[in-house]
Design an enzyme around this catalytic site. Structure first.
Site, mmCIF file in Angstrom:
data_model
loop_
_atom_site.group_PDB
_atom_site.id
_atom_site.type_symbol
_atom_site.label_atom_id
_atom_site.label_comp_id
_atom_site.label_asym_id
_atom_site.label_seq_id
_atom_site.Cartn_x
_atom_site.Cartn_y
_atom_site.Cartn_z
ATOM 1 N N HIS A 76 0.695 -10.002 -6.718
ATOM 2 C CA HIS A 76 1.768 -9.155 -7.247
ATOM 3 C C HIS A 76 1.843 -7.801 -6.548
ATOM 4 C CE1 HIS A 76 -1.434 -7.484 -9.992
ATOM 5 N NE2 HIS A 76 -0.730 -6.362 -9.819
ATOM 6 N N GLY A 126 -2.795 0.273 -10.723
ATOM 7 C CA GLY A 126 -3.218 0.748 -9.433
ATOM 8 C C GLY A 126 -4.538 0.202 -8.968
ATOM 9 N N ASP A 127 -5.343 -0.335 -9.891
ATOM 10 C CA ASP A 127 -6.562 -1.020 -9.492
ATOM 11 C C ASP A 127 -6.252 -2.445 -9.025
ATOM 12 O OD1 ASP A 127 -8.559 0.928 -9.918
ATOM 13 O OD2 ASP A 127 -8.421 0.627 -12.067
ATOM 14 N N SER A 128 -4.998 -2.875 -9.223
ATOM 15 C CA SER A 128 -4.608 -4.231 -8.842
ATOM 16 C C SER A 128 -5.097 -4.601 -7.458
ATOM 17 C CB SER A 128 -3.083 -4.357 -8.867
ATOM 18 O OG SER A 128 -2.606 -4.541 -10.163
#
Length: 384
Positions: free
Chosen positions: A75, A210-212
């Protein structure tokens, strides 16, 4: 699409008397340039502690799994194809460190069949190899999908907050699929074989926006094994709402096939490239359907030990005949009405294809030979 895909990096940590506890997030996150107050109770990672950790310019994390390839979340990218717009930063914990290694992307491979549910992985090929940096070790099976995990990221200190300048770390425990699904909402649709949950029951420690794409690891005999990829969650660090991670072991074969495709890894005896079709094909009663992959970039014959990885969702697999069809029309039966009333085929077959030219259109044919049970071809991969 599930809620709160984690496309902005950060860790939420709450401490009371030196112990991580639940029920709070930072009410007014400080500016990202202030390392002292960005993450309440957080711990800054030491230089070299997670050397394979990568920051991507679109606001995601990743891990260096090959000198020229970064593993991240599906994603985080827009699809498969040439892409020179992403910058990978690594070799530092401080994103403003002048010694940071920065390399642009050349190509992105998004997980075949990714549609927002499961399969949340992608590979980014870099313009040049990053040498002298240790690589992440990926989980090849589920033996380490339990216990206590390490999480890390460069992001906001609270739900919806600003991202971080310094890499932060924390630990979270494994949560079973059953317990995770019991959280309700989006969690009820957890994909067991492709997603793994972790977090404190009382909340307070989590990955977030944002850690994705960043790694979740387990330390085994001094080595960190990457068991997860940061994927999604309902909010951040909320009680009873754990983080959900792509389960590396459940998708390792496909990730490895993609890695081989990008790097041109060629084992002895064949082309060594893998080709995947992840588009679902429905299998109605008493019907024959096919799914195609086109092999290219090979020279000469396929391997005498080629692999055909098949994932078919279907009740009563004794109804099915599954056949690989070579570009010249030669047929290789993989499954012939075996298994009786068992559900689903998740199997890798070894086939001698040394008499076949590797390049060309290969078909997986599935024939349903009875009534009352239906299903679909989920995904399949041919390694020639």
């Amino acid at each position: 699409m599930k809620l709160a895909l984690r496309t902005a990096a950060r860790l939420v940590l709450v401490a009371l008397a030196g112990v991580l506890v639940a029920g709070a997030v930072a009410a007014a996150p400080a500016q990202a340039s202030d390392p002292g107050t960005n993450v309440v109770g957080g711990t800054r990672a030491a230089l070299g502690e997670f050397p394979w950790m990568v920051r991507l310019s679109m606001g995601c994390g990743g891990s260096l799994v090959h000198p020229q390839v970064v593993l991240t979340a599906a994603h985080c990218v827009s699809g498969t194809g040439n892409n020179t717009s992403i910058t990978a930063t690594l070799g530092v914990v401080d994103l403003q460190d002048s010694t940071a290694i920065k390399v642009n992307s050349t190509y992105v491979l998004q997980a075949p069949g990714y549609n927002g549910t499961g399969k949340d992985w992608a590979l980014i090929k870099l313009a040049s190899p990053v040498n002298n940096v240790p690589l992440a070790t990926l989980a090849t099976d589920g033996s380490n999908d339990n216990g206590t995990f390490n999480i890390m990221g460069w992001g906001a200190a609270s739900e919806g907050g600003a991202q971080q300048r310094y890499l932060l770390k924390a630990q979270v425990p494994f949560i079973s699929d059953a317990t995770c699904k019991a959280a309700g909402g989006s969690y009820s649709g957890l994909v067991d074989a492709e997603e793994i949950c972790a977090g404190l029951t009382q909340g307070g420690v989590d990955t977030c926006q944002g850690d994705s794409g960043g790694p979740m690891t387990k330390t085994v005999n001094g080595t960190q094994i990457q068991v997860g990829i940061v994927s999604w969650g309902e909010g951040c660090a909320r009680p009873g709402k754990p983080g959900v991670y792509s389960q590396v072991s459940g998708m390792y074969t496909n990730i490895k096939a993609g890695l081989d495709q990008l790097t041109g890894t060629v084992p002895p005896g064949g082309c060594g490239k893998s080709f995947t079709n992840g588009t679902d094909v429905n299998i109605p009663d008493n019907t024959t359907v096919t799914s195609t992959v086109t092999a290219s970039g090979c020279s000469g014959a396929a391997s005498g030990s080629s692999k055909v990885e098949v994932h078919i969702v279907h009740t009563y697999i004794g109804d099915l005949i599954v056949t690989l069809i070579a570009p010249d029309g030669s047929r290789y039966v993989l499954h012939n009405r075996a298994g009786g009333s068992a559900d689903n085929i998740n199997q890798t077959y070894t086939v001698n294809l040394s008499s076949e030219t590797a390049n060309g259109a290969w078909k997986l044919e599935v024939a349903d030979k009875a009534s009352a049970d239906t299903g679909k071809i989920d995904t399949w991969t041919l390694t020639v």
